[in-house]
Scaffold this active site. Structure first.
Site, PDB file in Angstrom:
ATOM      1  N   CYS A  18      -1.273   8.089   7.055  1.00 16.37           N
ATOM      2  CA  CYS A  18      -2.617   7.771   6.586  1.00 16.37           C
ATOM      3  C   CYS A  18      -3.456   7.270   7.767  1.00 16.37           C
ATOM      4  O   CYS A  18      -2.941   6.615   8.668  1.00 16.37           O
ATOM      5  CB  CYS A  18      -2.556   6.692   5.520  1.00 16.37           C
ATOM      6  SG  CYS A  18      -1.622   7.184   4.065  1.00 16.37           S
ATOM      7  N   CYS A  43       7.790   3.988   5.782  1.00 20.54           N
ATOM      8  CA  CYS A  43       6.928   3.666   4.640  1.00 20.54           C
ATOM      9  C   CYS A  43       7.756   3.248   3.434  1.00 20.54           C
ATOM     10  O   CYS A  43       7.261   2.593   2.535  1.00 20.54           O
ATOM     11  CB  CYS A  43       6.050   4.851   4.260  1.00 20.54           C
ATOM     12  SG  CYS A  43       6.971   6.278   3.644  1.00 20.54           S
ATOM     13  N   CYS A  78       0.839  -1.195   0.000  1.00 19.48           N
ATOM     14  CA  CYS A  78       0.000   0.000   0.000  1.00 19.48           C
ATOM     15  C   CYS A  78       0.876   1.249   0.000  1.00 19.48           C
ATOM     16  O   CYS A  78       0.653   2.182  -0.774  1.00 19.48           O
ATOM     17  CB  CYS A  78      -0.937  -0.018   1.204  1.00 19.48           C
ATOM     18  SG  CYS A  78      -2.128   1.330   1.187  1.00 19.48           S
ATOM     19  N   CYS A  79       1.912   1.266   0.870  1.00 22.17           N
ATOM     20  CA  CYS A  79       2.842   2.395   0.902  1.00 22.17           C
ATOM     21  C   CYS A  79       3.554   2.538  -0.436  1.00 22.17           C
ATOM     22  O   CYS A  79       3.794   3.643  -0.922  1.00 22.17           O
ATOM     23  CB  CYS A  79       3.897   2.215   1.997  1.00 22.17           C
ATOM     24  SG  CYS A  79       3.286   2.547   3.643  1.00 22.17           S
ATOM     25  N   CYS A 108      -3.322   3.537   9.216  1.00 20.63           N
ATOM     26  CA  CYS A 108      -2.079   3.047   9.801  1.00 20.63           C
ATOM     27  C   CYS A 108      -1.494   4.014  10.828  1.00 20.63           C
ATOM     28  O   CYS A 108      -0.282   4.042  11.042  1.00 20.63           O
ATOM     29  CB  CYS A 108      -1.061   2.739   8.706  1.00 20.63           C
ATOM     30  SG  CYS A 108      -1.583   1.419   7.585  1.00 20.63           S
TER      31      CYS A 108
END
Lengths: 556, 359, 91
Positions: B322, B348, B241-242, B325
């Site tokens: 975000c 990240c 996702c990062c 997280c």
């Protein structure tokens, strides 16, 4: 001159592939002709009366011998052995097949050339002073800035579907040899307040149906901000320019209708919210590009040349060529040489493949491998040793390229007209030829001195008739060709539109009428006055009388 | 890449013939805007999109109506995210034409590096490590402003940008940047998963500091559609996702820079304990003016200059990323303990070298 | 009377609708049609954009263009009226 790096090479190659894809989609029916047309135009492909026409870009008119030889090859392999130089310093081929075009574009890419944006409603080839880098009155060579503009404007995401075409010209001297005030945007290099390079910006010039002389919108835009300023101008016009009427879509109409002040406000508003940092020309990139335009390795020579002076005395034909086609150079012992593409009775701007090869050889041998296309539809060898001019002249004469008429009455600028062009109303070439034959006497032409005669076969004004000292415009009167004469136009720093002198003339009356005009000038000129000076002093009336007196007498 | 969409898209729909001020007004009230081309020749849509983007519109922008595949890159580079395909349109042609060119000369709205930037990066391969060592020596004992000024010295010819999360401590760095040069580009990774408070703080802080060039960088629409269509990748694979939302977009956005200012500090995490003001990462000079600051230094600076605070700080958030997280932390925890809490993850990836990410 | 003309997609050359609406290169091979038939043939060739680009009608007397655009159409059918600078003729 500029040389491509890997990125430039990749881009023109990808453009060829993109165009091949478009041609294939047109053939398969995936693209209609209406959809295909703007796409092919942006690659310089027109559909004219008899065939497709391909207009190849010669960025700011600079070309080397290898490129010129490739142009000759294309003329032989895909066309009928000749090409035509235009007032936008490009070259046109009149007969290529659509199916050959991807191959032609690929051949061009081989020598770092393309036909990108030589037509269509986008930013066109940037033109400049044909003597850039050679003229002795220039404060800075404008060509690096032309190259920067070329790159910036190539496949521009925001400005590829403009209301209409957009033309830019750049000069680096006070004297305007590129007609910048007849352009959508004209740029003149000046010294900014901080002593750095800046641009005086003119906007809203243009010819065509509704001609306008450009107005000064900014007196000194710093060089680093040039692209931001151009972006603001184009953005203002792209959003506000008319799209409902093709004849009112050019920026000149917008500027004229809202007024210069209001237009400037609109530009300033956009300028304020632009991402300046992004659009700032990276200094290194500007330096990188400038390095390509460094002066060639000139020798230190005495001002006078013995071979040149001897030839002057020995051969009156050479002396005439030297008087008319050889121009002063910034470097002692050198000159710029105009290669006239206006043989007496010939087609203005046409050149055969053999002539292209010949002139390429001469450029390589005598001119540091550099050639220029002039907007007057001639070529120029910018840097020639005076010592070499006599030999060069003999070689040019051999190739049929030594007509000693640069800037004289038979150095006529003319569009292809109705012989080729689907937009034309009347022919231009036969009228230009008749005039050239009538004025062929070189002594007479030299007595007249510099006079520019321009012919267009329709109101789109590709022959720049509005700014000819004498302009000729072909019109259609119930299926017959007629020609309207203007007097007093001028494309330079004293830019002016010519005055229409009266009702239009049938084709065979044009050359005699122009000769009467020129004779009238010889009668009434004051000491040292050029034709245009006399017109400016006395106005169009004496010339109107000269044009119509015989006609009226004949019709009485 | 420009996303191709089937069917009629939702959102306010305006013709490209609409005057700019009306388009701007509509954009201000929506986060999805559809601009409809009445004719493919009518290029107003490209300018409208570019102006909206340059004036800060960060929502989705969709082109519709009469557009050709040959205009895919024009649309993308002017700021459109997607095109609504007409029924029967050939999506393959759109993909093909969208990738027809590997480079563009001129800067535009899209973050891809231009040919000019790539040339510069290529020619500007100076000894960055040597430069970093020299600057570390020369700025030893100097304060953050002086470190930054040294990096922005035009004589170095660096193309400098800053990255900021507009998080809990960001105001200090951005304030120092703004005091030195308000026009320095500031890249903000618009992951699409930020707290709303972060977004409003970004607007507030940008205005308060007078920053002129804050760039929002979004994930590539097609990549996102493929990898995380339902916005829940973080649940299963936070690294991926990062990578999608931060690492890849940042790489695109900063490709034109060869020097990047960050707000990282040694005290923040064990991974940052060796941080120096100047370091080289993947061929880019990293400038960390606040390397030796601690939380108190930040607090003192914010206090002294009366800078706006991130709204979540008073709720116990001390490092903010975000929303999925990030959690608030207790007073005795490390500030970044609230990031990827419960996972074996501290960074990240944007501050790690490429090789380390792959390992 | 009317004839139908266009340019050919592949090479841009001037073509006319001849017998059976087939493309022909010479104007003397063009089918000379009355108004109504001409419109029908025009619609027919417009449906073949892979050959006929921008088809339109030309007014003729016999096979000679006679309408307002007669000069243009004569030049289209016969080629440019001028040569070029050196060769003196265009093939």
């Amino acid at each position: 001159m500029y040389r491509y790096d890997e990125f430039d090479h990749a881009l023109v190659r990808e453009r060829v592939e993109e165009f091949s894809d478009q041609v294939a989609r047109r053939a398969s029916g995936a693209l209609t002709e209406d959809e295909f047309k703007p796409l092919r135009l942006m690659n310089g492909v027109y559909l004219q009366l008899h065939a497709y026409m391909l207009r190849v870009a010669i960025p700011y008119g600079t070309v080397n011998s290898r490129q010129m030889r490739q142009l000759a090859h294309i003329a032989r392999a895909y066309d009928k052995g000749y090409g035509h130089f235009t007032t936008r310093t490009n070259i046109q081929y009149n007969w290529p097949a659509l199916t050959d075009l991807p191959a032609i574009l690929s051949d061009l890419a081989d020598v770092e050339m393309h036909a990108i944006q030589t037509s269509g409603n986008c930013i066109r080839n940037t033109t400049t002073d044909v003597f850039a880098g050679a003229a002795d009155d220039e404060i800075e060579d404008p060509r690096p800035w032309c190259e920067i503009i070329r790159q910036w404007s190539t496949i521009h995401p925001e400005f590829s579907f403009l209301p209409r075409k957009f033309k830019i010209a750049v000069i680096g001297a006070e004297k305007d040899r590129a007609a910048i005030r007849t352009h959508d945007v004209g740029l003149q290099i000046v010294k900014g307040e901080d002593g750095g390079t800046a641009f005086r910006v003119f906007v809203g010039g243009g010819q065509g149906r509704l001609p306008h002389i450009g107005q000064e919108i900014a007196s000194a835009v710093p060089a680093a901000d040039l692209l931001a300023y151009l972006t603001a101008i184009l953005r203002a016009w792209n959003l506000l320019g008319r799209r409902d009427n093709i004849h009112k879509a050019r920026i000149k109409i917008l500027v004229a209708s809202v007024g210069l002040e209001a237009f400037r406000e609109e530009v300033d508003k956009h300028y304020a919210t632009l991402r300046h940092e992004d659009l700032r020309i990276p200094e290194k990139e500007a330096e990188r590009i400038k390095a390509y335009f460094a002066p060639p390795p000139f020798e230190d020579l005495p001002k006078a040349s013995a071979p040149f002076d001897r030839a002057l005395l020995a051969d009156p034909d050479f002396a005439r060529f030297a008087r008319n086609n050889v121009r002063r150079h910034r470097k002692a012992g050198y000159a710029s040489v105009v290669v006239s593409l206006k043989p007496l009775g010939g087609v203005p701007g046409d050149i055969t493949a053999d002539q292209m090869d010949a002139v390429a050889d001469l450029a390589e041998r005598y001119a540091f491998d550099e050639l220029r296309a002039a907007y007057e539809q001639n070529l120029v060898l910018p840097h020639v040793k005076l010592d070499d001019v006599p030999t060069l002249w003999r070689a040019l004469r051999e190739a049929g390229l030594a007509t000693a008429n640069a800037d004289l009455a038979t150095d006529v600028i003319a569009c292809p007209g109705l012989d080729y062009c689907s937009l034309a109303n009347a022919r231009s070439i036969p009228v230009a030829q008749a005039l050239s034959k009538r004025l062929a006497d070189m002594d007479y032409q030299e007595r007249l001195g510099p006079v520019r005669i321009n012919m267009s076969g329709c109101i789109n004004a590709c022959g720049h008739h509005h700014v000819g000292h004498i302009g000729v415009l072909g019109v259609d009167r119930k299926g017959e060709e007629y020609y309207q004469i203007t007097v007093g136009g001028s494309p330079d720093e004293q830019a002016a539109l010519g005055d229409i002198v009266g009702k239009s003339l049938p084709a065979d009356e044009v050359a005699p009428a122009i000769q009467r005009t020129l004779d009238r000038y010889l009668e009434i000129r004051a000491e040292g006055e050029r034709f245009i000076d006399t017109v400016r002093r006395v106005g169009p009336d004496p010339f109107r009388d000269a044009i119509y007196e015989t006609l009226d007498a004949a019709n009485a | 890449m420009l996303q191709t969409l089937e069917g009629v898209q939702n959102g306010p729909r305006l013709s490209v013939t609409t005057p700019l001020d009306e388009v701007e007004a509509a954009a201000a009230a929506t986060d999805v805007l559809v601009l409809e081309f009445d004719a493919f020749r009518d290029g107003r849509g490209f300018s409208l999109a570019a102006v909206l983007r340059e004036r800060g519109y960060a929502g989705r922008l969709i082109a519709a109506g009469k557009v050709l595949p040959d205009q895919a890159r024009h649309l993308r580079r002017s700021g459109f995210d997607a095109v609504e395909l007409a029924p029967g349109a050939d999506a393959a042609a759109w993909d093909r034409m969208g990738q027809a060119f590997s480079g563009s000369y001129q800067p535009a709205v899209d973050p891809a590096p231009t040919i000019w930037q790539r040339r510069r990066a290529a020619s500007n391969d100076p000894d960055l490590q040597g430069l970093a060592d020299r600057l570390n020596r020369e700025t030893a004992g100097k304060d953050a402003s002086e470190i930054l000024k040294a990096a922005l010295d035009p004589a170095l010819g660096l193309r400098v940008g800053a990255i900021s999360s507009f998080g809990a401590e960001s105001a200090a760095l951005l304030h120092i940047v703004a005091e030195t040069d308000r026009d320095v580009p500031v890249v903000f990774l618009e992951t699409g998963q930020h707290f709303l408070q972060t977004l409003s703080y970004r607007t507030q802080l940008t205005k308060a500091l007078g920053l002129t060039d804050v760039r929002l960088v979004t994930p590539d629409a097609n990549e996102k559609a493929t990898l995380d269509a339902r916005d829940d990748l973080w649940r299963t694979d936070a690294d991926a996702c990062c990578d999608l939302r931060k690492v890849r977009p940042l790489a695109r956005a900063t490709a034109g820079f060869n020097a990047v200012i960050t707000g990282r500090k040694r005290y923040q995490a064990a991974t940052r304990a060796q941080l120096k003001p100047f370091e080289v990462l993947d061929g880019v000079l990293r400038i960390n003016p606040l390397a030796d600051w601690d939380a108190d230094d930040v607090e003192a600076w914010l206090e002294a200059h009366d800078l706006p605070r991130h709204p979540l700080v008073e709720q116990g958030y001390r490092s903010i990323g975000c929303w999925p997280c990030t959690r608030a932390v207790q007073d005795d925890e490390e500030a970044r303990a609230g990031r990827w809490s419960g996972m074996d993850k501290v960074e990240c990836g944007i501050h790690l070298g490429r090789r380390q990410v792959a390992a | 009377m009317k004839i139908v003309t266009a340019n050919r997609l592949s090479d841009g050359r001037v073509i006319y609708a001849g017998v059976g609406s087939q493309p022909v290169e010479g104007i003397d091979q063009a089918s000379v049609l009355d108004e109504t038939t001409a419109e029908i043939v025009l619609a027919e060739v417009a449906g073949r954009p892979d050959i006929f680009v921008n088809p339109y009608l030309v007014e003729v007397q016999g096979h000679v263009p006679s309408g307002r655009d007669r000069l243009k159409e004569r030049i289209r059918s016969a080629g440019p009226t001028v040569g070029h600078s050196v060769a003196g003729g265009v093939g």
